[in-house]
Write an enzyme that holds these catalytic residues in place. Structure first.
Site, short mmCIF file in Angstrom:
data_model
loop_
_atom_site.label_atom_id
_atom_site.label_comp_id
_atom_site.label_asym_id
_atom_site.label_seq_id
_atom_site.Cartn_x
_atom_site.Cartn_y
_atom_site.Cartn_z
N GLU A 73 44.71 40.49 46.32
CA GLU A 73 44.20 39.38 45.51
C GLU A 73 43.21 39.87 44.45
OE1 GLU A 73 41.96 35.03 45.85
OE2 GLU A 73 42.09 36.32 47.61
N LYS A 128 48.32 37.60 45.55
CA LYS A 128 47.67 36.31 45.34
C LYS A 128 46.93 36.40 44.01
CE LYS A 128 44.63 32.83 47.38
NZ LYS A 128 44.02 32.29 48.63
#
Length: 297
Positions: free
Chosen positions: A177, A214
């Site tokens: 992420e 993500k």
């Protein structure tokens, strides 16, 4: 679900991932949003007990198991906890068709070269081995890109992959992420640098292995399609990043193949004072809206 069934759910599932991983720094804010004031708890143990109650209420709600939530990211204390009936949370989720993930990062350094890299994770191996024992499928770790600085973006993405490869070696699937801040004055350029660097870093993933990503919903719709279609990427999910649920869903729906992994945008209307019927209805409405934006249904 076994590992192969979880992999199939992540690859093909029609729904989204719930992010229930607020940790120390963000927990008081999450509790206030839920209607639990600071004076209602004393010290970290009581604070984490309050947030655990909230998370258990969410996962025990009928709407959470309606098939539209395909995964859930857990804080370590949540992974180790049980619901009111004594069922371990990862086991409970898996039984209900929800793939469990564990947040493993320990916060971030201050900004350098327009980016915040993760602090060291000295207990990563122990956390991963424990997660594997408890039936967790994968992990998640967050860092942030604030500017379109080539050195900063490259370092951020490389660090994510360094840890991701280590996590893969323990038999878990990492969610990388590298968030691009919605407040960045050079957000489109930063997103382009992220795309280029991530494509380069994916070459390091061993054949037959996959990671998940993500990412902030891009300012240019479908910018991340090359990542979504990449054979070494199991799934690309989106963070809400400060958007309201309405705005996050609107922007997400512009991106084919990208599904949600929302936290605040999922939980923003839930209140501790709601009775169980009100709570489940509010949660169900949120789940329906986010699933629709994720799948185009």
């Amino acid at each position: 679900m076994n590992f192969e069934e979880m992999t199939a759910k992540m690859r093909d599932g029609q729904g989204f991932i719930a992010a229930l991983d607020q940790s120390g720094g963000s927990t008081p804010k999450a509790l206030r949003a839920y209607g639990v004031e600071d004076g209602e708890w004393d010290g970290d143990d009581e604070m984490f007990a309050k947030i655990h109650e909230m998370r258990c209420r969410i996962v025990d709600s009928p709407s959470f198991s309606n098939g539209k939530v395909i995964g859930a990211i857990l804080f370590e204390k949540t992974m180790e906890g049980c619901n009111a009936e004594g069922s371990p949370i990862p086991e409970l989720l898996s039984r209900r068709g929800v793939v469990p993930f564990l947040k493993v990062d320990k916060g971030m350094h201050d900004v350098e070269n327009g980016a915040q890299l993760m602090k060291p994770i000295p207990e990563l191996e122990a956390m991963c081995r424990r997660a594997k024992e408890l039936g967790v499928f994968g992990t998640k770790m967050r860092s942030v890109i604030h500017e379109a600085n080539r050195e900063g973006v490259a370092a951020n993405v490389a660090q994510q992959m360094d840890y991701g490869l280590e996590i893969l070696s323990f038999g878990l699937v990492p969610i990388l992420e590298p968030e691009v801040s919605l407040d960045s004055a050079s957000r489109p350029q930063a997103e382009a640098l992220l795309l280029s660097n991530m494509l380069d870093q994916l070459e390091r993933v061993p054949e037959g292995k996959q990671v998940m990503l993500k990412l902030t919903i891009p300012s240019e719709p479908n910018l991340y399609k090359p990542l979504i279609d990449h054979p070494k990427v199991l799934r690309v999910v989106a963070l809400s990043g400060g958007y309201s649920r309405e705005d996050a869903c609107r922007e997400l729906a512009k991106n084919d193949g990208m599904i949600a992994s929302f936290s605040r945008a999922l939980l923003e209307v839930l209140q501790a004072k709601m009775d169980d019927q009100q709570f489940d209805q509010a949660l169900g409405n949120a789940i329906d809206e986010i699933a629709c934006a994720s799948t185009g249904a």
